[in-house]
Scaffold this active site. Sequence first.
Site, mmCIF file in Angstrom:
data_model
loop_
_atom_site.group_PDB
_atom_site.id
_atom_site.type_symbol
_atom_site.label_atom_id
_atom_site.label_comp_id
_atom_site.label_asym_id
_atom_site.label_seq_id
_atom_site.Cartn_x
_atom_site.Cartn_y
_atom_site.Cartn_z
ATOM 1 C CG ASP A 180 -3.669 3.308 9.074
ATOM 2 O OD1 ASP A 180 -3.264 3.179 10.012
ATOM 3 O OD2 ASP A 180 -3.515 4.184 8.535
ATOM 4 C CG ASP A 200 0.691 -3.625 -1.493
ATOM 5 O OD1 ASP A 200 -0.045 -3.359 -1.138
ATOM 6 O OD2 ASP A 200 1.558 -2.942 -2.621
HETATM 7 P P1 IMP Z 1 -7.223 4.402 6.070
HETATM 8 O O1 IMP Z 1 -8.310 5.340 4.803
HETATM 9 O O2 IMP Z 1 -6.692 4.884 6.422
HETATM 10 O O3 IMP Z 1 -8.049 3.680 6.608
HETATM 11 O O4 IMP Z 1 -6.426 3.528 4.546
HETATM 12 C C1 IMP Z 1 -6.452 1.882 4.700
HETATM 13 C C2 IMP Z 1 -5.760 1.526 3.782
HETATM 14 O O5 IMP Z 1 -4.715 2.203 4.016
HETATM 15 C C3 IMP Z 1 -6.161 -0.132 3.747
HETATM 16 O O6 IMP Z 1 -6.889 -0.558 2.976
HETATM 17 C C4 IMP Z 1 -3.919 -0.231 3.029
HETATM 18 O O7 IMP Z 1 -4.514 0.016 1.755
HETATM 19 C C5 IMP Z 1 -3.883 0.844 3.608
HETATM 20 N N1 IMP Z 1 -2.456 0.415 5.263
HETATM 21 C C6 IMP Z 1 -3.181 1.031 6.179
HETATM 22 N N2 IMP Z 1 -1.998 0.972 6.588
HETATM 23 C C7 IMP Z 1 -1.075 -0.720 6.200
HETATM 24 C C8 IMP Z 1 -0.086 -1.639 6.584
HETATM 25 O O8 IMP Z 1 0.349 -1.346 7.459
HETATM 26 N N3 IMP Z 1 0.016 -2.047 5.793
HETATM 27 C C9 IMP Z 1 -0.288 -1.582 4.154
HETATM 28 N N4 IMP Z 1 -1.120 -1.068 3.997
HETATM 29 C C10 IMP Z 1 -2.325 -0.125 5.211
#
Ligand code: IMP
Length: 184
Positions: free
Chosen positions: A107, A163
Amino acid sequence: MVDYIYYLKEVLIAEKDLQARIAELGAAISHDYADSTNLLLICILRGGVMFLTDLMRHITVPHAIDFMAVSSYGVGGRESQGAVRIKMDLMTDIRDRDVLIVEDIVDSGHTLSSVMQLLSTRKPKSLHICTLLDKEERREVEVPVRYRGFSIPNKFVFGYGLDLDELFRNLPFIGVVDLRKYDA
Ligand code: IMP
Ligand code: MG
């Protein structure tokens, strides 16, 4: 207990499309690591579990697996800035190994960027990322994704490992959450 159907706005990626793409990823990984003697897949818990177990069925190169759990620091405006907390560390020494991180979704990129930094201090022979889903437009820090299942729009998704309050990881497809019914 409310059924998943209640929260499902639409199916974003159907089971057959997931499985077809995962087979392709497995073939690409098998090709690229054909000469590797010590491939290790690292699954980030818990979202990556479904993906890992399906993906490894398509990897023909002998490989080991291990797991780690992390959580990001910071909520709201104060983002993690490269810091993740290890909640469960690997059992394996990754020094001199070919390491491939298997993740459900990238994300902002903060989580994997920190995990990459941390694991690289342990001196693996190589270190790459395989993610099933990628919300590229949300990226805040650069993450070198080597294998990407699907680029998806900025929608909150669940199923196939991801989840909704710890439920519905078992769904065989990726669904979009109906945000009128769920407070994300
Ligand atoms: P980042 O550090 O912002 O890249 O976040 C990644 C983490 O955010 C992932 O491993 C997920 O646990 C969570 N995440 C991001 N988008 C979603 C979504 O649409 N649904 C569920 N979990 C998400
Ligand atoms: Mg995750």
